[in-house]
Design a protein around this motif. Structure first.
Motif, short mmCIF file in Angstrom:
data_model
loop_
_atom_site.label_atom_id
_atom_site.label_comp_id
_atom_site.label_asym_id
_atom_site.label_seq_id
_atom_site.Cartn_x
_atom_site.Cartn_y
_atom_site.Cartn_z
N ARG A 1 0.85 -1.18 0.00
CA ARG A 1 0.00 0.00 0.00
C ARG A 1 0.89 1.24 0.00
O ARG A 1 2.08 1.17 0.32
CB ARG A 1 -0.88 0.01 1.24
N ALA A 2 0.33 2.38 -0.33
CA ALA A 2 1.09 3.63 -0.36
C ALA A 2 1.76 3.89 0.98
O ALA A 2 2.92 4.29 1.04
CB ALA A 2 0.19 4.80 -0.75
N LYS A 3 1.05 3.65 2.05
CA LYS A 3 1.60 3.86 3.39
C LYS A 3 2.85 3.01 3.62
O LYS A 3 3.83 3.47 4.21
CB LYS A 3 0.53 3.52 4.43
N GLU A 4 2.83 1.79 3.13
CA GLU A 4 3.98 0.90 3.28
C GLU A 4 5.15 1.34 2.40
O GLU A 4 6.30 1.27 2.81
CB GLU A 4 3.58 -0.54 2.93
N VAL A 5 4.83 1.80 1.19
CA VAL A 5 5.88 2.30 0.29
C VAL A 5 6.54 3.53 0.89
O VAL A 5 7.77 3.63 0.95
CB VAL A 5 5.31 2.62 -1.11
N LEU A 6 5.73 4.45 1.37
CA LEU A 6 6.27 5.69 1.93
C LEU A 6 7.05 5.46 3.22
O LEU A 6 7.90 6.27 3.58
CB LEU A 6 5.14 6.70 2.14
N ALA A 7 6.79 4.34 3.89
CA ALA A 7 7.53 4.02 5.11
C ALA A 7 8.98 3.64 4.81
O ALA A 7 9.85 3.78 5.67
CB ALA A 7 6.84 2.88 5.86
N VAL A 8 9.25 3.19 3.58
CA VAL A 8 10.62 2.77 3.25
C VAL A 8 11.33 3.75 2.32
O VAL A 8 12.54 3.64 2.13
CB VAL A 8 10.65 1.35 2.63
N LEU A 9 10.61 4.68 1.73
CA LEU A 9 11.23 5.68 0.86
C LEU A 9 11.51 6.95 1.66
O LEU A 9 10.66 7.38 2.44
CB LEU A 9 10.33 6.01 -0.33
N PRO A 10 12.67 7.55 1.44
CA PRO A 10 13.01 8.76 2.19
C PRO A 10 12.42 10.04 1.57
O PRO A 10 13.11 11.05 1.43
CB PRO A 10 14.54 8.77 2.13
N ILE A 11 11.16 9.97 1.16
CA ILE A 11 10.49 11.12 0.57
C ILE A 11 9.07 11.20 1.12
O ILE A 11 8.56 10.23 1.68
CB ILE A 11 10.44 11.04 -0.98
N GLY A 12 8.43 12.33 0.92
CA GLY A 12 7.06 12.51 1.37
C GLY A 12 6.05 12.06 0.32
O GLY A 12 6.39 11.76 -0.82
N LYS A 13 4.81 12.08 0.73
CA LYS A 13 3.71 11.63 -0.13
C LYS A 13 3.59 12.46 -1.40
O LYS A 13 3.47 11.91 -2.50
CB LYS A 13 2.41 11.70 0.67
N THR A 14 3.64 13.78 -1.27
CA THR A 14 3.51 14.65 -2.44
C THR A 14 4.65 14.43 -3.42
O THR A 14 4.44 14.32 -4.62
CB THR A 14 3.44 16.13 -2.01
N ALA A 15 5.87 14.35 -2.90
CA ALA A 15 7.04 14.12 -3.76
C ALA A 15 6.94 12.77 -4.46
O ALA A 15 7.32 12.63 -5.63
CB ALA A 15 8.32 14.20 -2.94
N PHE A 16 6.42 11.76 -3.75
CA PHE A 16 6.27 10.44 -4.34
C PHE A 16 5.29 10.48 -5.52
O PHE A 16 5.59 9.99 -6.61
CB PHE A 16 5.81 9.44 -3.28
N TYR A 17 4.12 11.08 -5.30
CA TYR A 17 3.13 11.13 -6.38
C TYR A 17 3.59 12.03 -7.53
O TYR A 17 3.31 11.72 -8.70
CB TYR A 17 1.76 11.55 -5.84
N ASP A 18 4.32 13.09 -7.24
CA ASP A 18 4.90 13.91 -8.31
C ASP A 18 5.92 13.09 -9.10
O ASP A 18 5.99 13.19 -10.33
CB ASP A 18 5.58 15.16 -7.74
N GLY A 19 6.71 12.28 -8.39
CA GLY A 19 7.69 11.42 -9.04
C GLY A 19 7.04 10.37 -9.93
O GLY A 19 7.59 10.01 -10.98
N ILE A 20 5.88 9.89 -9.55
CA ILE A 20 5.14 8.94 -10.40
C ILE A 20 4.74 9.64 -11.69
O ILE A 20 4.93 9.10 -12.79
CB ILE A 20 3.90 8.39 -9.67
N LYS A 21 4.22 10.86 -11.57
CA LYS A 21 3.82 11.62 -12.76
C LYS A 21 5.00 11.89 -13.68
O LYS A 21 4.85 11.92 -14.89
CB LYS A 21 3.17 12.94 -12.35
N ARG A 22 6.17 12.12 -13.10
CA ARG A 22 7.38 12.41 -13.87
C ARG A 22 8.09 11.16 -14.37
O ARG A 22 9.08 11.26 -15.09
CB ARG A 22 8.34 13.24 -13.03
N GLY A 23 7.61 9.99 -13.98
CA GLY A 23 8.21 8.75 -14.42
C GLY A 23 9.41 8.29 -13.60
O GLY A 23 10.11 7.37 -13.99
N LEU A 24 9.64 8.92 -12.45
CA LEU A 24 10.76 8.53 -11.59
C LEU A 24 10.45 7.29 -10.76
O LEU A 24 11.34 6.52 -10.42
CB LEU A 24 11.12 9.67 -10.63
N TYR A 25 9.19 7.13 -10.40
CA TYR A 25 8.77 6.04 -9.54
C TYR A 25 7.71 5.22 -10.26
O TYR A 25 6.98 5.74 -11.11
CB TYR A 25 8.19 6.59 -8.23
#
Length: 68
Positions: free
Chosen positions: A14-38
């Motif tokens: 789940r997103a909560k589990e992913v964000l628990a192991v990535l050193p970034i915040g929720k907004t940065a993660f979803y922005d990264g998905i849009k940019r193709g980084l994640y």
């Protein structure tokens, strides 16, 4: 925290589990998905899930450290 410390019987995270192991915040993660980084999530109805393997690869490559 490392993804391998999560229960191994679950292939999908789940997103909560992913964000628990990535050193970034929720907004940065979803922005990264849009940019193709994640990796984009797979939808199960209204639920979004990420493959454990995809997130582990992301961490192994160090992409999350320099990401969004």
């Amino acid at each position: 925290m490392h993804v391998s410390s999560l229960p191994s019987r679950e292939e999908w995270l789940r997103a909560k589990e992913v964000l628990a192991v990535l050193p970034i915040g929720k907004t940065a993660f979803y922005d990264g998905i849009k940019r193709g980084l994640y990796p984009a999530p797979t939808k199960f109805g209204r639920c979004s899930r990420w493959r454990r393997h995809d997130i582990q690869n992301l961490l192994d490559k160090g992409v999350a450290l320099g990401g969004a």
